[in-house]
Design a protein around this motif. Structure first.
Motif, mmCIF file in Angstrom:
data_model
loop_
_atom_site.group_PDB
_atom_site.id
_atom_site.type_symbol
_atom_site.label_atom_id
_atom_site.label_comp_id
_atom_site.label_asym_id
_atom_site.label_seq_id
_atom_site.Cartn_x
_atom_site.Cartn_y
_atom_site.Cartn_z
ATOM 1 N N ALA A 32 10.772 -42.008 -57.537
ATOM 2 C CA ALA A 32 9.714 -42.274 -56.568
ATOM 3 C C ALA A 32 9.358 -43.752 -56.489
ATOM 4 O O ALA A 32 8.276 -44.097 -56.030
ATOM 5 C CB ALA A 32 8.475 -41.464 -56.924
ATOM 6 N N THR A 33 10.257 -44.620 -56.921
ATOM 7 C CA THR A 33 9.918 -46.046 -56.939
ATOM 8 C C THR A 33 9.725 -46.630 -55.537
ATOM 9 O O THR A 33 9.008 -47.600 -55.378
ATOM 10 C CB THR A 33 10.991 -46.873 -57.680
ATOM 11 O OG1 THR A 33 12.262 -46.619 -57.096
ATOM 12 C CG2 THR A 33 11.017 -46.523 -59.150
ATOM 13 N N ASP A 34 10.338 -46.028 -54.521
ATOM 14 C CA ASP A 34 10.190 -46.543 -53.163
ATOM 15 C C ASP A 34 8.929 -46.042 -52.459
ATOM 16 O O ASP A 34 8.638 -46.462 -51.349
ATOM 17 C CB ASP A 34 11.411 -46.174 -52.319
ATOM 18 C CG ASP A 34 12.669 -46.876 -52.790
ATOM 19 O OD1 ASP A 34 12.552 -47.939 -53.427
ATOM 20 O OD2 ASP A 34 13.768 -46.356 -52.540
ATOM 21 N N ILE A 35 8.189 -45.172 -53.105
ATOM 22 C CA ILE A 35 6.951 -44.642 -52.539
ATOM 23 C C ILE A 35 5.810 -45.600 -52.887
ATOM 24 O O ILE A 35 5.665 -46.026 -54.026
ATOM 25 C CB ILE A 35 6.644 -43.242 -53.114
ATOM 26 C CG1 ILE A 35 7.774 -42.260 -52.796
ATOM 27 C CG2 ILE A 35 5.307 -42.725 -52.630
ATOM 28 C CD1 ILE A 35 7.970 -41.979 -51.334
ATOM 29 N N SER A 36 4.999 -45.915 -51.900
ATOM 30 C CA SER A 36 3.871 -46.816 -52.117
ATOM 31 C C SER A 36 2.680 -46.054 -52.696
ATOM 32 O O SER A 36 2.114 -45.171 -52.040
ATOM 33 C CB SER A 36 3.461 -47.467 -50.797
ATOM 34 O OG SER A 36 2.238 -48.155 -50.941
ATOM 35 N N LEU A 37 2.310 -46.397 -53.912
ATOM 36 C CA LEU A 37 1.170 -45.765 -54.563
ATOM 37 C C LEU A 37 -0.114 -46.037 -53.775
ATOM 38 O O LEU A 37 -0.904 -45.128 -53.526
ATOM 39 C CB LEU A 37 1.030 -46.271 -56.008
ATOM 40 C CG LEU A 37 -0.111 -45.679 -56.827
ATOM 41 C CD1 LEU A 37 0.081 -44.187 -57.015
ATOM 42 C CD2 LEU A 37 -0.209 -46.379 -58.171
ATOM 43 N N GLY A 38 -0.296 -47.284 -53.351
ATOM 44 C CA GLY A 38 -1.498 -47.647 -52.599
ATOM 45 C C GLY A 38 -1.611 -46.891 -51.291
ATOM 46 O O GLY A 38 -2.676 -46.382 -50.936
ATOM 47 N N MET A 39 -0.505 -46.802 -50.560
ATOM 48 C CA MET A 39 -0.522 -46.103 -49.277
ATOM 49 C C MET A 39 -0.878 -44.638 -49.467
ATOM 50 O O MET A 39 -1.724 -44.103 -48.747
ATOM 51 C CB MET A 39 0.849 -46.227 -48.599
ATOM 52 C CG MET A 39 0.937 -45.519 -47.252
ATOM 53 S SD MET A 39 1.438 -43.813 -47.470
ATOM 54 C CE MET A 39 1.523 -43.261 -45.796
ATOM 55 N N PHE A 40 -0.252 -43.975 -50.435
ATOM 56 C CA PHE A 40 -0.533 -42.555 -50.626
ATOM 57 C C PHE A 40 -1.926 -42.319 -51.196
ATOM 58 O O PHE A 40 -2.542 -41.283 -50.907
ATOM 59 C CB PHE A 40 0.557 -41.867 -51.458
ATOM 60 C CG PHE A 40 1.635 -41.291 -50.592
ATOM 61 C CD1 PHE A 40 1.505 -40.032 -50.043
ATOM 62 C CD2 PHE A 40 2.756 -42.027 -50.289
ATOM 63 C CE1 PHE A 40 2.477 -39.499 -49.207
ATOM 64 C CE2 PHE A 40 3.742 -41.512 -49.458
ATOM 65 C CZ PHE A 40 3.597 -40.246 -48.926
ATOM 66 N N ALA A 41 -2.449 -43.246 -51.976
ATOM 67 C CA ALA A 41 -3.821 -43.110 -52.471
ATOM 68 C C ALA A 41 -4.816 -43.220 -51.313
ATOM 69 O O ALA A 41 -5.740 -42.402 -51.190
ATOM 70 C CB ALA A 41 -4.108 -44.166 -53.534
#
Length: 84
Positions: A32-41
């Motif tokens: 999941a490294t390409d997933i943006s933590l900030g965006m999904f939060a």
């Protein structure tokens, strides 16, 4: 069921189902490294607000779609943290 509710349910189904391929892909690849933590939060916070809004106005299409979307979005967030 009135046409506005039908339209709402169809829109909710389409936008909710869109998250399933991402959840499945992360689950299968454990990546999941390409997933943006900030965006999904931020997105999850917005979906939570939509859920509260749907409850407040008693709009079942909004409630159902956002409850399921919140679950999928939170799953992606958990995978993002777990598969860092």
């Amino acid at each position: 069921m009135e046409s506005a509710s039908t339209l709402g349910f169809i829109a909710g189904i389409l936008t909710t189902v869109a998250f399933i391929p991402q959840v499945v892909k992360i689950w299968k690849t454990k990546h999941a490294t390409d997933i943006s933590l900030g965006m999904f939060a931020i997105f999850s916070g917005g979906v939570l607000m939509w859920l509260f809004y749907g409850i407040e106005i008693d709009a079942m299409p909004v409630i159902v779609a956002n409850a399921i979307t919140l679950g999928l979005s939170m799953t992606i967030l958990i995978f993002k943290i777990k598969y860092k």
